[in-house]
Design a protein around this motif. Structure first.
Motif, PDB file in Angstrom:
ATOM      1  N   ALA A  93       0.827  -1.214   0.000  1.00 49.23           N
ATOM      2  CA  ALA A  93       0.000   0.000   0.000  1.00 49.23           C
ATOM      3  C   ALA A  93       0.856   1.257   0.000  1.00 49.23           C
ATOM      4  CB  ALA A  93      -0.935  -0.010   1.212  1.00 49.23           C
ATOM      5  N   LEU A  94       1.889   1.270   0.843  1.00 49.08           N
ATOM      6  CA  LEU A  94       2.737   2.469   0.892  1.00 49.08           C
ATOM      7  C   LEU A  94       3.518   2.634  -0.411  1.00 49.08           C
ATOM      8  CD1 LEU A  94       6.068   1.919   1.538  1.00 49.08           C
ATOM      9  CD2 LEU A  94       5.073   1.019   3.640  1.00 49.08           C
ATOM     10  N   LYS A  95       3.912   1.511  -1.022  1.00 47.71           N
ATOM     11  CA  LYS A  95       4.634   1.602  -2.292  1.00 47.71           C
ATOM     12  C   LYS A  95       3.736   2.163  -3.393  1.00 47.71           C
ATOM     13  CE  LYS A  95       6.021  -2.172  -4.573  1.00 47.71           C
ATOM     14  NZ  LYS A  95       6.881  -3.295  -5.021  1.00 47.71           N
ATOM     15  N   LEU A  96       2.480   1.731  -3.395  1.00 54.92           N
ATOM     16  CA  LEU A  96       1.530   2.265  -4.376  1.00 54.92           C
ATOM     17  C   LEU A  96       1.394   3.773  -4.240  1.00 54.92           C
ATOM     18  CD1 LEU A  96      -0.715   1.770  -6.542  1.00 54.92           C
ATOM     19  CD2 LEU A  96      -2.318   1.592  -4.619  1.00 54.92           C
ATOM     20  N   GLY A  97       1.236   4.251  -3.013  1.00 52.38           N
ATOM     21  CA  GLY A  97       1.066   5.686  -2.786  1.00 52.38           C
ATOM     22  C   GLY A  97       2.292   6.488  -3.160  1.00 52.38           C
ATOM     23  N   ASP A 103      -3.578   7.177  -4.011  1.00 56.17           N
ATOM     24  CA  ASP A 103      -3.927   6.210  -2.972  1.00 56.17           C
ATOM     25  C   ASP A 103      -4.743   5.080  -3.603  1.00 56.17           C
ATOM     26  OD1 ASP A 103      -6.828   6.805  -2.827  1.00 56.17           O
ATOM     27  OD2 ASP A 103      -6.192   8.720  -1.996  1.00 56.17           O
ATOM     28  N   LEU A 104      -5.023   4.053  -2.831  1.00 53.33           N
ATOM     29  CA  LEU A 104      -5.694   2.872  -3.386  1.00 53.33           C
ATOM     30  C   LEU A 104      -7.090   3.209  -3.906  1.00 53.33           C
ATOM     31  CD1 LEU A 104      -5.771  -0.156  -3.939  1.00 53.33           C
ATOM     32  CD2 LEU A 104      -6.446  -0.516  -1.544  1.00 53.33           C
ATOM     33  N   HIS A 242      -3.107   3.995   4.359  1.00 48.66           N
ATOM     34  CA  HIS A 242      -1.647   4.016   4.291  1.00 48.66           C
ATOM     35  C   HIS A 242      -1.159   4.579   2.960  1.00 48.66           C
ATOM     36  CE1 HIS A 242       2.134   1.705   5.885  1.00 48.66           C
ATOM     37  NE2 HIS A 242       2.308   2.997   5.824  1.00 48.66           N
ATOM     38  N   SER A 243      -1.833   4.179   1.877  1.00 45.48           N
ATOM     39  CA  SER A 243      -1.427   4.666   0.554  1.00 45.48           C
ATOM     40  C   SER A 243      -1.655   6.172   0.413  1.00 45.48           C
ATOM     41  CB  SER A 243      -2.188   3.917  -0.547  1.00 45.48           C
ATOM     42  OG  SER A 243      -3.591   4.074  -0.405  1.00 45.48           O
ATOM     43  N   LEU A 404      -5.111  -4.056  -4.834  1.00 47.18           N
ATOM     44  CA  LEU A 404      -3.785  -3.601  -4.397  1.00 47.18           C
ATOM     45  C   LEU A 404      -2.693  -4.474  -5.000  1.00 47.18           C
ATOM     46  CD1 LEU A 404      -1.939  -1.868  -2.569  1.00 47.18           C
ATOM     47  CD2 LEU A 404      -2.338  -3.566  -0.762  1.00 47.18           C
ATOM     48  N   THR A 408       0.043  -3.113  -7.940  1.00 47.58           N
ATOM     49  CA  THR A 408       1.478  -3.074  -7.662  1.00 47.58           C
ATOM     50  C   THR A 408       2.247  -4.140  -8.432  1.00 47.58           C
ATOM     51  OG1 THR A 408       1.112  -4.445  -5.673  1.00 47.58           O
ATOM     52  CG2 THR A 408       1.231  -2.055  -5.368  1.00 47.58           C
TER      53      THR A 408
END
Length: 448
Positions: A93-97, A103-104, A242-243, A404, A408
């Motif tokens: 999730a953080l990598k996506l953001g 964000d997701l 998180h994202s 998600l 990613t």
């Protein structure tokens, strides 16, 4: 509808008129460019702890207390497995953001058709309502235990936390993070004391952690609690949150800057979720060491646990420490639940609501069933509702996890930061495990 234009840094994404995640705090916290490792880690630290709050909210208490009192240390392996899955999914999730700048929820809106987007929004709102329900009930029980406020009035009083949220947001996001970390520290210290008081079996803990019991699959009641623990640990709205909140850091939006942000945010998230694992495991360990050991095998009620702790342990103040941790947990979860709700509602529907109005809407969705259950069934009903809310969360999880993992793992969307083959396989295995566990629970429920 506005024409969607591709950004050169994020090929494959369809951009529209969507605003940045949490626009009032987007890129609001600068990151020092030339600083030592620890200084940069502290600058990035915070989002992981904001997310970790959801992994130790009052819903976890209900499932962990019930699991420990009825099945001793057997479900510790479920907590550990759930936490490992949480670390994996939150890192995605953080990598996506960080990589996409989306964000997701934005990613889903960009990628899917409007009907699918609305369906995902409804499911995400159900998850938020289930989480909010646990916070409402947990906070009300804590107020009752500490200040003897009637449970029904306590449920109503929790609606006032909207004022606290508005006040904190005016002071800045870093202030919210500091308060959250302080409350996490309070919960951790409280349960560290409870473990010291209860003197659990180290051999039993090791066996429960590292030797999973096949009874989990064979016993519908045990499986129900196991999936409740999964839902209480890996929460769908935390993936959306998180994202979004990793984008509060103002780092260099080039490959080197993104790589550094991913590294430091992953460390932050892993440390925070490890603390959450300690708290979750501690609740179940204390329940097993105190209630199961003394033959109290049906302690699912938080109020019963509070009542029994001091006499069974023979330690004055043990019950008060327990209630204080519960209040800190409920209030902490309120802060992050509010932000997650803002991300989900405003992004999926592409609208902007006044914070107090959006908060009252989501709080109302949680308070109404809590008031009904509390008025008719009292604490017995609230305990069952707490566990049910966590199972509902688990049921919604796949609808956040699958997109998600898909996003990613797509090179067109992530470029050089796409999941490597081993991580892609592990992520899809995790997604399949979650889906199969929920399908199994549904089958068992139907048979009953």
């Amino acid at each position: 509808m506005a024409t969607r234009v591709l950004d050169s840094d994020e090929q494959g994404w369809r951009f529209g008129e969507l605003r940045p995640s949490l626009p009032e705090i987007h890129s609001s916290l600068p990151i020092p460019h030339s600083a030592k490792f620890l200084t940069k880690l502290l600058a990035f630290a915070g989002p992981g702890f904001m997310v970790a709050v959801g992994y130790m909210d009052p819903g976890n208490w209900a499932t962990d207390l019930a699991g420990g009192s009825k099945y001793n240390y057997s479900l510790l392996s479920v907590i550990m497995l759930s936490n490992l899955m949480a670390i994996l999914l939150q890192s995605l999730a953080l990598k996506l953001g960080i990589v996409s700048g989306r964000d997701l929820a934005q990613a889903c809106r960009d990628h899917y058709s409007r009907p699918v987007t609305y369906m995902l929004w409804v499911l995400a709102e159900i998850a938020i309502a289930a989480c909010d329900l646990a916070e409402v009930i947990g906070s009300a029980i804590a107020l009752n235990l500490l200040f003897h406020i009637p449970l029904l009035w306590g449920v109503c009083l929790t609606a006032l936390d909207v004022l606290l949220i508005l006040l904190l947001k005016e002071k800045g996001f870093r202030f919210i993070e500091a308060l959250v970390i302080s409350l996490i520290a309070t919960i951790s210290v409280c349960f560290g004391l409870e473990i010291f008081f209860s003197r659990p079996s180290m051999l039993g803990i090791a066996h429960g952690l590292f030797v999973p019991s096949t009874q989990i699959i064979r016993d519908p009641g045990m499986l129900y609690l196991a999936i409740g623990i999964l839902g209480a640990t890996v929460m769908p709205h935390n993936l959306y949150l998180h994202s979004a909140i990793v984008q509060t850091r103002r780092f260099e939006r080039n490959p080197e800057g993104k790589r550094e942000a991913i590294r430091f945010c992953t460390i932050d998230s892993t440390i925070a979720l490890s603390i959450a694992f300690f708290v979750n495991a501690a609740i179940l360990i204390v329940s097993a060491a105190v209630f199961y050991r003394h033959g109290y095998n049906e302690v699912a009620e938080i109020s019963d646990a509070h009542k029994l702790l001091t006499p069974l342990l023979g330690v004055g103040g043990a019950s008060t420490v327990f209630a204080l941790a519960l209040l800190a947990s409920g209030q902490n979860s309120t802060l992050t639940g509010t932000l997650a709700g803002q991300v989900i509602m405003e992004v999926f529907l592409n609208i902007r609501l006044r914070p107090w109005l959006r908060r009252l809407i989501t709080r109302g969705l949680a308070i109404i069933p809590a008031i009904i259950v509390t008025a008719y069934w009292g604490t017995t009903g609230t305990a069952k509702l707490l566990v049910l809310s966590q199972v509902v969360l688990s049921m919604q999880l796949s609808f956040a996890v699958v997109p998600l993992v898909m996003f990613t793992s797509d090179r067109r969307k992530m470029g050089e930061f796409v999941n490597p083959r081993w991580l892609r396989a592990l992520a899809w295995i995790t997604a399949a495990f979650i889906a199969c566990a929920n399908a199994w629970l549904l089958m068992q429920t139907v048979r009953l």
